[in-house]
Design a protein around this motif. Structure first.
Motif, PDB file in Angstrom:
ATOM      1  N   LEU A 173       0.857  -1.183   0.000  1.00  0.00           N
ATOM      2  CA  LEU A 173       0.000   0.000   0.000  1.00  0.00           C
ATOM      3  C   LEU A 173       0.893   1.233   0.000  1.00  0.00           C
ATOM      4  O   LEU A 173       1.617   1.483   0.961  1.00  0.00           O
ATOM      5  CB  LEU A 173      -0.904  -0.003   1.230  1.00  0.00           C
ATOM      6  N   VAL A 174       0.857   1.977  -1.090  1.00  0.00           N
ATOM      7  CA  VAL A 174       1.677   3.172  -1.248  1.00  0.00           C
ATOM      8  C   VAL A 174       0.763   4.391  -1.247  1.00  0.00           C
ATOM      9  O   VAL A 174      -0.164   4.476  -2.046  1.00  0.00           O
ATOM     10  CB  VAL A 174       2.488   3.123  -2.557  1.00  0.00           C
ATOM     11  N   ASN A 175       0.998   5.283  -0.311  1.00  0.00           N
ATOM     12  CA  ASN A 175       0.175   6.486  -0.167  1.00  0.00           C
ATOM     13  C   ASN A 175      -1.301   6.135   0.019  1.00  0.00           C
ATOM     14  O   ASN A 175      -2.175   6.674  -0.667  1.00  0.00           O
ATOM     15  CB  ASN A 175       0.355   7.402  -1.384  1.00  0.00           C
ATOM     16  N   PRO A 176      -1.624   5.242   0.959  1.00  0.00           N
ATOM     17  CA  PRO A 176      -3.022   4.817   1.085  1.00  0.00           C
ATOM     18  C   PRO A 176      -3.942   5.899   1.639  1.00  0.00           C
ATOM     19  O   PRO A 176      -5.144   5.885   1.367  1.00  0.00           O
ATOM     20  CB  PRO A 176      -2.929   3.623   2.040  1.00  0.00           C
ATOM     21  N   PHE A 177      -3.405   6.838   2.421  1.00  0.00           N
ATOM     22  CA  PHE A 177      -4.235   7.862   3.046  1.00  0.00           C
ATOM     23  C   PHE A 177      -3.907   9.266   2.547  1.00  0.00           C
ATOM     24  O   PHE A 177      -4.277  10.248   3.176  1.00  0.00           O
ATOM     25  CB  PHE A 177      -4.071   7.795   4.571  1.00  0.00           C
ATOM     26  N   GLY A 178      -3.176   9.347   1.453  1.00  0.00           N
ATOM     27  CA  GLY A 178      -2.848  10.647   0.887  1.00  0.00           C
ATOM     28  C   GLY A 178      -1.753  11.384   1.622  1.00  0.00           C
ATOM     29  O   GLY A 178      -1.599  12.592   1.438  1.00  0.00           O
ATOM     30  N   ALA A 179      -0.974  10.672   2.442  1.00  0.00           N
ATOM     31  CA  ALA A 179       0.090  11.320   3.208  1.00  0.00           C
ATOM     32  C   ALA A 179       1.437  10.650   2.991  1.00  0.00           C
ATOM     33  O   ALA A 179       2.341  10.799   3.819  1.00  0.00           O
ATOM     34  CB  ALA A 179      -0.260  11.316   4.696  1.00  0.00           C
ATOM     35  N   GLY A 180       1.591   9.888   1.916  1.00  0.00           N
ATOM     36  CA  GLY A 180       2.883   9.335   1.549  1.00  0.00           C
ATOM     37  C   GLY A 180       3.342   8.122   2.314  1.00  0.00           C
ATOM     38  O   GLY A 180       4.475   7.663   2.112  1.00  0.00           O
ATOM     39  N   LYS A 181       2.529   7.566   3.177  1.00  0.00           N
ATOM     40  CA  LYS A 181       2.946   6.401   3.970  1.00  0.00           C
ATOM     41  C   LYS A 181       3.037   5.164   3.088  1.00  0.00           C
ATOM     42  O   LYS A 181       2.387   5.063   2.050  1.00  0.00           O
ATOM     43  CB  LYS A 181       1.978   6.171   5.122  1.00  0.00           C
ATOM     44  N   THR A 182       3.849   4.194   3.543  1.00  0.00           N
ATOM     45  CA  THR A 182       4.019   2.928   2.833  1.00  0.00           C
ATOM     46  C   THR A 182       3.815   1.780   3.813  1.00  0.00           C
ATOM     47  O   THR A 182       4.433   1.745   4.882  1.00  0.00           O
ATOM     48  CB  THR A 182       5.414   2.819   2.199  1.00  0.00           C
ATOM     49  N   ILE A 183       2.941   0.859   3.439  1.00  0.00           N
ATOM     50  CA  ILE A 183       2.678  -0.336   4.239  1.00  0.00           C
ATOM     51  C   ILE A 183       2.858  -1.544   3.326  1.00  0.00           C
ATOM     52  O   ILE A 183       2.213  -1.635   2.271  1.00  0.00           O
ATOM     53  CB  ILE A 183       1.260  -0.332   4.833  1.00  0.00           C
ATOM     54  N   ALA A 184       3.747  -2.452   3.705  1.00  0.00           N
ATOM     55  CA  ALA A 184       4.041  -3.609   2.869  1.00  0.00           C
ATOM     56  C   ALA A 184       3.926  -4.887   3.683  1.00  0.00           C
ATOM     57  O   ALA A 184       4.328  -4.933   4.851  1.00  0.00           O
ATOM     58  CB  ALA A 184       5.434  -3.488   2.256  1.00  0.00           C
ATOM     59  N   PHE A 185       3.375  -5.921   3.042  1.00  0.00           N
ATOM     60  CA  PHE A 185       3.257  -7.247   3.667  1.00  0.00           C
ATOM     61  C   PHE A 185       3.453  -8.298   2.589  1.00  0.00           C
ATOM     62  O   PHE A 185       2.816  -8.246   1.535  1.00  0.00           O
ATOM     63  CB  PHE A 185       1.883  -7.417   4.322  1.00  0.00           C
TER      64      PHE A 185
END
Length: 621
Positions: free
Chosen positions: A317-329
């Motif tokens: 998940l790249v920029n999931p909330f419009g704030a540039g965060k990255t979540i990877a699994f």
């Protein structure tokens, strides 16, 4: 009288130029050109390079224009072209000669250049540098042998304007005022005052975002260092545009513009959303009996189920909330006793600062032989000028879980160890596109060091018979660098050159501590992670033919050198080679890729049977 004389000189030079033009029109063959200076009052003649031959009228026009312009810029203000001598050669020789005669006249030199009217900050930060090393240094010493060169004046004015536009005055102007010309028998002396008009003091206000990009304006302003009320800086605008090109979830769809309204500046950004989040997964079940038969492990299932969950899942998940965060699994379990688990989280602009924090968890279980767990925390600073700099600390633990049954690795024992290390990494890119680059380069380098300790008695007994703590703890160094160069051949094709180096250095290295290479990311002609090495080097070349904007055919070749280790820490050298071809094309749901590769090494001869096929569909949203 002076005006009439200047007018006559202009008509004379124009007549000479027309004569040359008419001559070239009549002569179709090549014309040899030579240059002769006359009426020079200086001992040293100007050094000017000209082509030996001209072939057309346009070349003659360009030559004479550039020649006079360069002389004027060097201080020969009255330089002009005199009638030329033309030698008609014999008919057997198709060439003709033309001699350009230049009347240099008097050269202009500086008498004085006053900068006293400039603001004190410009005097301190700009003028002082020029007085130390440039032409102002000689002028300040009353040296009247400094020629008036246009490039010197432009360089000084550009330095002043650059300082002004990076300190809140983008509308500043400079001019030469109160000019005075003194003409002697041999020289012209020139004096002037350098004036400065600052214009309005400008501050940043906000961003104006055009397009369908889903991004929070407050986050983007902080990330690009464009804060409301900040003094306007032209460098900040350029750096912001560079940073935008490194953000994988945004694409600059046009030319950014700066709009000035009264004393405020607005940066207008045409941004297009890029589908950069990825999902790929497949789930299956295997009979539990295959686990026991395949590995000799215990087949008992505490839950009573006779099925074993297998498959792989990849979620980014790249920029999931419009704030540039990255979540990877990522999770993978292809063989019953082997599986991997990877999780990563990156948080940019932590607490509205320019820092980025993150953490990574990585788990690897290899058959029934060993497992590896790595926990990592990092803090990063992204910079448009210097790239991304990351400081990190990590704890890596290896655990022996069984007996090695693989013949290729039977001579290398595993061990229980704990490696606490810290390091720094740096990445920099000039790619024109994050996902489908055609030109530019990208480099990533990481180095870390720390102390490794063997934690179990069996591992210690393999190292030393002397049971002292110093024998079971030693420093360890890890290094990795990866460079990719992209060259655009034409509109449809590009070439990628790649170089990669990795190594790990320590007094004692066991199988579960070595680096693992091979597969789709490197050495595509081999199975994933098929090489256990302590040192690794790769050179690769790849040609890409784009038949659509995001779809291409490829052909590649890779040559590597790997050093593996035996139980006694004795390295052996292998030179694996890989080559193949493939295709990658974009669909509505994502990117499909298919790669066919063949590899050759000491443990894998090249053959169709040993060839590898990599394919998949990366779903993007």
């Amino acid at each position: 009288m002076n005006t009439n004389f200047s007018y006559l000189k202009f008509l004379f030079s124009l007549t000479c130029l027309l004569f040359l033009i008419l001559f070239i029109e009549k002569v179709a063959a090549q014309v040899e050109v030579s240059l002769l200076y006359q009426n020079s009052f200086e001992k040293k003649l100007p050094s000017t390079s000209i082509p030996k031959q001209i072939k057309s009228l346009s070349e003659l026009n360009q030559l004479t224009t550039n020649l006079l312009q360069n002389l004027h810029n060097e201080g020969y203000w009255s330089a002009k072209i005199l009638p030329s001598k033309v030698d008609s050669l014999k008919k057997s020789n198709s060439k003709n000669k033309i001699e350009l005669i230049i009347d240099l006249g008097k050269r202009a030199f500086w008498k004085t250049l006053s900068t006293k009217s400039l603001p004190s900050l410009i005097q301190k930060n700009v003028i002082s540098d020029f007085e130390r090393k440039d032409f102002l240094k000689q002028i300040s010493k009353n040296n009247e042998s400094v020629p008036v060169k246009t490039q010197d004046i432009e360089k000084l004015q550009q330095a002043i304007l650059k300082y002004a536009e990076n300190n809140g005055y983008p509308m500043a102007r400079t001019n030469l005022d109160s000019a005075e010309i003194i003409e002697t028998d041999k020289r012209i002396y020139f004096s002037a005052n350098l004036t400065y008009q600052s214009g309005a003091f400008i501050q940043f206000d906000s961003l104006l975002i055009d397009g369908d990009a889903k991004i929070k304006k407050d986050f983007l302003m902080n990330y690009l260092h464009i804060q409301q009320g900040k003094i306007y800086q032209e460098n900040s605008v350029k750096n912001a545009i560079r940073l935008l090109k490194t953000m994988p979830y945004l694409k600059v769809d046009g030319k950014p513009k700066v709009e000035f309204r009264y004393d405020r500046a607005y940066l207008r950004l045409p941004l297009k959303r890029v589908r950069s989040s990825q999902f790929d997964g497949v789930i299956g079940f295997l009979p539990k009996s295959q686990t026991a038969n395949g590995t000799g492990g215990n087949s008992q299932n505490p839950s009573g189920s006779n099925l074993l969950l297998t498959g792989q899942v990849k979620l980014h998940l790249v920029n999931p909330f419009g704030a540039g965060k990255t979540i990877a699994f990522e999770w993978q379990r292809i063989r019953p006793e082997s599986q991997t688990l990877f999780a990563n989280y990156q948080h940019p602009n932590f607490l509205k600062t320019n820092l980025e924090i993150g953490g990574t968890f990585n788990f690897i279980k290899e058959d029934s032989t060993f497992s590896i767990v790595e926990r990592r925390a990092n803090i990063a600073y992204p910079s448009a000028k210097f790239g991304k700099i990351v400081f990190f600390t990590s704890l890596l633990t290896t655990t022996r879980t069984g007996i090695i049954r693989n013949a290729d690795t039977a001579n290398v024992p595993t061990a229980d160890s704990r490696f606490f290390h810290y390091g720094i990494s740096h990445s920099y890119t000039t790619l024109d596109d994050v996902y489908f680059p055609r030109k530019g380069f990208q480099i990533t380098t990481e180095i870390s060091t720390g102390n490794k300790t063997f934690t179990d008695s069996l591992s210690r007994s393999r190292i030393s018979d002397t049971q002292t703590e110093s024998n079971f703890s030693s420093p360890q160094l890890k290094f990795n660098t990866d460079l990719s160069l992209f060259f655009k051949v034409n509109k449809l094709s590009s070439i990628r050159l790649r170089g990669q180096v990795q190594f790990i250095e320590s007094k004692n290295l066991f199988l579960n501590e070595l680096l693992r290479v091979g597969g789709l990311q490197n050495l595509r002609g081999f199975d994933p992670n098929s090489f256990f090495v302590s040192r690794y080097g790769l050179l690769g070349a790849e040609w890409r033919f784009y038949f659509e904007e995001r779809s291409y055919l490829m052909a590649f070749a890779e040559q590597a050198a790997v050093w593996a280790h035996t139980r006694r820490n004795e390295p052996y050298l292998d030179l694996p080679t890989s080559a193949g071809a493939g295709i990658s094309f974009a669909t509505k749901t994502g990117v499909f890729y298919f790669v066919y590769a063949m590899g050759n090494s000491k443990t894998q001869p090249i053959s169709v049977i040993n060839s590898k096929i990599h394919f998949g569909l990366i779903s993007q949203f």
